[in-house]
Design an enzyme around this catalytic site. Sequence first.
Site, PDB file in Angstrom:
ATOM      1  N   LYS A 119      -7.464  -4.676  -4.925  1.00 31.28           N
ATOM      2  CA  LYS A 119      -6.060  -4.903  -4.585  1.00 31.28           C
ATOM      3  C   LYS A 119      -5.695  -6.385  -4.630  1.00 31.28           C
ATOM      4  O   LYS A 119      -4.610  -6.754  -5.091  1.00 31.28           O
ATOM      5  CB  LYS A 119      -5.761  -4.325  -3.192  1.00 31.28           C
ATOM      6  CG  LYS A 119      -5.832  -2.812  -3.113  1.00 31.28           C
ATOM      7  CD  LYS A 119      -5.379  -2.321  -1.742  1.00 31.28           C
ATOM      8  CE  LYS A 119      -5.315  -0.795  -1.686  1.00 31.28           C
ATOM      9  NZ  LYS A 119      -4.760  -0.310  -0.411  1.00 31.28           N
ATOM     10  N   ASP A 156       0.859  -1.174   0.000  1.00 35.34           N
ATOM     11  CA  ASP A 156       0.000   0.000   0.000  1.00 35.34           C
ATOM     12  C   ASP A 156       0.903   1.235   0.000  1.00 35.34           C
ATOM     13  O   ASP A 156       2.104   1.141   0.313  1.00 35.34           O
ATOM     14  CB  ASP A 156      -0.903  -0.028   1.230  1.00 35.34           C
ATOM     15  CG  ASP A 156      -1.774   1.207   1.341  1.00 35.34           C
ATOM     16  OD1 ASP A 156      -2.505   1.500   0.385  1.00 35.34           O
ATOM     17  OD2 ASP A 156      -1.697   1.889   2.378  1.00 35.34           O
ATOM     18  N   ASP A 181      -1.728  -1.035   5.886  1.00 36.51           N
ATOM     19  CA  ASP A 181      -1.914  -0.365   7.176  1.00 36.51           C
ATOM     20  C   ASP A 181      -3.372  -0.182   7.557  1.00 36.51           C
ATOM     21  O   ASP A 181      -3.659   0.286   8.657  1.00 36.51           O
ATOM     22  CB  ASP A 181      -1.252   1.021   7.143  1.00 36.51           C
ATOM     23  CG  ASP A 181      -2.027   2.000   6.270  1.00 36.51           C
ATOM     24  OD1 ASP A 181      -2.810   2.785   6.811  1.00 36.51           O
ATOM     25  OD2 ASP A 181      -1.864   1.957   5.039  1.00 36.51           O
TER      26      ASP A 181
END
Length: 273
Positions: A201, A24, A224
């Site tokens: 993703k 990310d 995160d």
Amino acid sequence: MLFENKEVFCMLFPESIRTLVCSDFDETYFAHDRNNAKDVKALMDYLNKERHLLFGIVSASTLDMIKGCLDEMEMEYPHFIACNSGTELYYYKDGEEIYDLDYEKMLMQQGFTKSTILDVEKSLADRDIQLMVQELFVDAPFSRNYYYRETNREEDERRFQQIRATAEAQHLIVNISKCNPLIGDPADCYDVDFFPESAGKDAIVRYLIQKYDIDFDETYAFGDSGNDIKMLNAVKHGYLVSNATAEAKERHLKHADFPYNKGILSILERRSE
């Protein structure tokens, strides 16, 4: 597509690929307040020595947002950037930006149009579920991002179930996760992101594994927040960095011991132990 009017430094693209590493961007690959430049350099030094490792950013951010930050911090471009919640995929090789048309064709084969998401938005509004458009992402071709302002836990969960059911009926994926104020999001909201059912993703991870015939044991991902969980579960070694949100840590149990790039590097260095 070639970069114009400026010199851009890209990582050396591996000639043969054995390992995939996805990260990310905001609050994982770098600190939003830009205070981890040394850790960024340490990670890049490591990655540039790994000749069989494919590394890239997989982010909900737009391509312009990601590239703007990389340029501001004078970072090398990674091997690839998957932006707008994993609906667009670009490679960086020898100073050239290469758009993955095969990935786009895969999305187009679903018959997706942006009006599908707009119809979902209207349907939810008719049931008094108000979603606030995130204006930075309105031009994304395959996705649409919203904020949902929280009320109380029971009511929010009831509405989330309605949002998911409405999206599923239209063959859409919806990702709902608590906003992270550290990246400029409102503190009392959730991110609600819609995209085609074969995107996201995690879909980027699966696509790259297949495209480059990578052994599953050699796949890594780092994040995160809650919108990274599917990506982390799509690889063999998926970790939250130590500065991850409390919500994400409740949902995913593998955590790095350090924040941001330092957390990523600490895990990758174990590969040679």
